[in-house]
Design an enzyme around this catalytic site. Structure first.
Site, PDB file in Angstrom:
ATOM      1  N   ASP A  92       0.592  -1.348  -0.014  1.00 57.64           N
ATOM      2  CA  ASP A  92       0.073  -0.102  -0.044  1.00 57.64           C
ATOM      3  C   ASP A  92       0.900   1.404  -0.115  1.00 57.64           C
ATOM      4  O   ASP A  92       2.054   1.114   0.250  1.00 57.64           O
ATOM      5  CB  ASP A  92      -0.853   0.146   1.280  1.00 57.64           C
ATOM      6  CG  ASP A  92      -0.150  -0.577   2.347  1.00 57.64           C
ATOM      7  OD1 ASP A  92       0.971  -0.574   2.571  1.00 57.64           O
ATOM      8  OD2 ASP A  92      -1.089  -0.889   3.388  1.00 57.64           O
ATOM      9  N   ASN A 115      -7.654  -3.198  14.177  1.00 53.89           N
ATOM     10  CA  ASN A 115      -9.051  -3.418  13.969  1.00 53.89           C
ATOM     11  C   ASN A 115      -8.809  -4.872  13.027  1.00 53.89           C
ATOM     12  O   ASN A 115      -9.872  -5.128  12.329  1.00 53.89           O
ATOM     13  CB  ASN A 115      -9.748  -2.279  13.130  1.00 53.89           C
ATOM     14  CG  ASN A 115      -8.792  -2.062  11.954  1.00 53.89           C
ATOM     15  OD1 ASN A 115      -7.932  -2.665  11.367  1.00 53.89           O
ATOM     16  ND2 ASN A 115      -9.483  -0.844  11.191  1.00 53.89           N
ATOM     17  N   HIS A 143      -7.313  -5.209  10.133  1.00 51.56           N
ATOM     18  CA  HIS A 143      -6.887  -4.988   8.842  1.00 51.56           C
ATOM     19  C   HIS A 143      -5.554  -5.570   8.353  1.00 51.56           C
ATOM     20  O   HIS A 143      -4.786  -5.768   9.019  1.00 51.56           O
ATOM     21  CB  HIS A 143      -7.044  -3.494   8.347  1.00 51.56           C
ATOM     22  CG  HIS A 143      -5.678  -2.677   8.813  1.00 51.56           C
ATOM     23  ND1 HIS A 143      -5.971  -1.276   9.009  1.00 51.56           N
ATOM     24  CD2 HIS A 143      -4.659  -3.014   8.979  1.00 51.56           C
ATOM     25  CE1 HIS A 143      -4.667  -0.843   9.457  1.00 51.56           C
ATOM     26  NE2 HIS A 143      -3.863  -1.858   9.523  1.00 51.56           N
ATOM     27  N   GLU A 178      -9.909  -2.333   5.275  1.00 51.15           N
ATOM     28  CA  GLU A 178     -10.348  -2.206   6.731  1.00 51.15           C
ATOM     29  C   GLU A 178     -11.583  -2.979   6.784  1.00 51.15           C
ATOM     30  O   GLU A 178     -12.144  -3.558   5.863  1.00 51.15           O
ATOM     31  CB  GLU A 178     -10.913  -0.484   6.650  1.00 51.15           C
ATOM     32  CG  GLU A 178      -9.601   0.336   6.405  1.00 51.15           C
ATOM     33  CD  GLU A 178      -8.800   0.526   7.660  1.00 51.15           C
ATOM     34  OE1 GLU A 178      -8.622  -0.423   8.655  1.00 51.15           O
ATOM     35  OE2 GLU A 178      -7.914   1.488   7.743  1.00 51.15           O
TER      36      GLU A 178
END
Ligand code: F6R
Length: 249
Positions: free
Chosen positions: A67, A136, A138, A143
């Protein structure tokens, strides 16, 4: 899914580097998928050591990063391109032309996503994908709620990710809100996957990955559907999984 629980961050990094080094030794033209962040810093340091002290050769290796933030110049110290160059690439004998990150300055982001995916496919696909995990759940910047089949795509970062990444920026307001990320579909096409996690702040995410439901609510849970996944977990990140880790091993 193979799960290794190790004593500390140093041991996690050394074991991960052994897995990556084995891949490169077996296949000198390996295509590696790489991650940024705190988790992988030790892995890169150990790979640099293996290069200088044991001759690990990266000359034919190709790399694709997961990313990059949209709109951040590659030479800006907060970009993932800068992180990779300064923490890894410039310390080993990788050809700069063989290292790829999404071009976050592209005028047409959708076209950039498509061509990043095509460049990965044209390289023969990723042999070994290295991953960290967000608190979380990810992976990459996929996400919670992300479609399991998605290819490389633009993403809006979750508030919790912005908060967590604020430690790398002068202030939380300066954390970019948008990024380009390989999708879960891209990650799942890798032949082998290696996920690392350390610290008790990752324990809930690791619990959801290993013991929870396979659901887009925990993007990393998709890895349970992959046939060749290895987790290397520092013990405090693994502290909640003892009851179901046996089932997975
Ligand atoms: C980074 C990436 C992220 C990180 C994750 C963990 O390229 O794709 O998924 O791996 O956010 O970050 P750290 O290692 O900083 O805790």
């Amino acid at each position: 899914m193979r799960i290794h629980i190790v004593r500390d961050y140093a041991e996690m990094s050394r074991l991960a580097a052994r897995v990556v080094a084995e891949e490169i030794t077996l296949r000198p033209r390996s295509v590696l998928g790489l991650a940024t962040g705190e988790t992988t810093l030790g892995l890169y340091q150990e790979l640099i050591r293996l290069h200088w002290e044991e001759g690990l050769d990266f000359s034919e290796v190709r790399t694709f990063n997961l990313d990059e933030y949209i709109g951040v110049h590659p030479e800006d110290s907060t970009s993932y391109s800068y992180y990779m160059t300064h923490n890894f690439f410039r310390h080993i004998n990788l050809e700069p032309a063989n290292t790829f990150l999404p071009n976050s300055l592209a005028a047409d982001i959708e076209t950039e996503c498509l061509s990043y995916e095509q460049r990965i496919d044209a390289s023969g696909g990723i042999d070994l994908q290295v991953l960290g995990i967000g608190q979380n759940g990810h992976i990459g910047f996929n996400e919670p709620g992300t479609d399991f089949a998605q290819p490389t795509h633009p993403v809006q970062l979750a508030d919790s990710t912005i908060e967590s990444n604020a430690r790398f920026f002068p202030s939380p307001n300066e954390v970019p809100r948008l990024a380009i990320s390989m999708g879960l579909g891209t990650i799942m096409k890798a032949r082998k996957i290696l996920l690392l996690a350390h610290g008790s702040h990752k324990a809930d995410a690791i619990y959801s990955l290993v013991c929870g439901a396979i659901s887009p609510t925990t993007p990393a849970s998709v890895l349970r559907l992959h046939l060749n996944v290895r987790l290397i977990l520092e013990q405090s990140a693994a502290r909640l999984i003892s009851e179901c880790a046996q089932r997975e091993n």
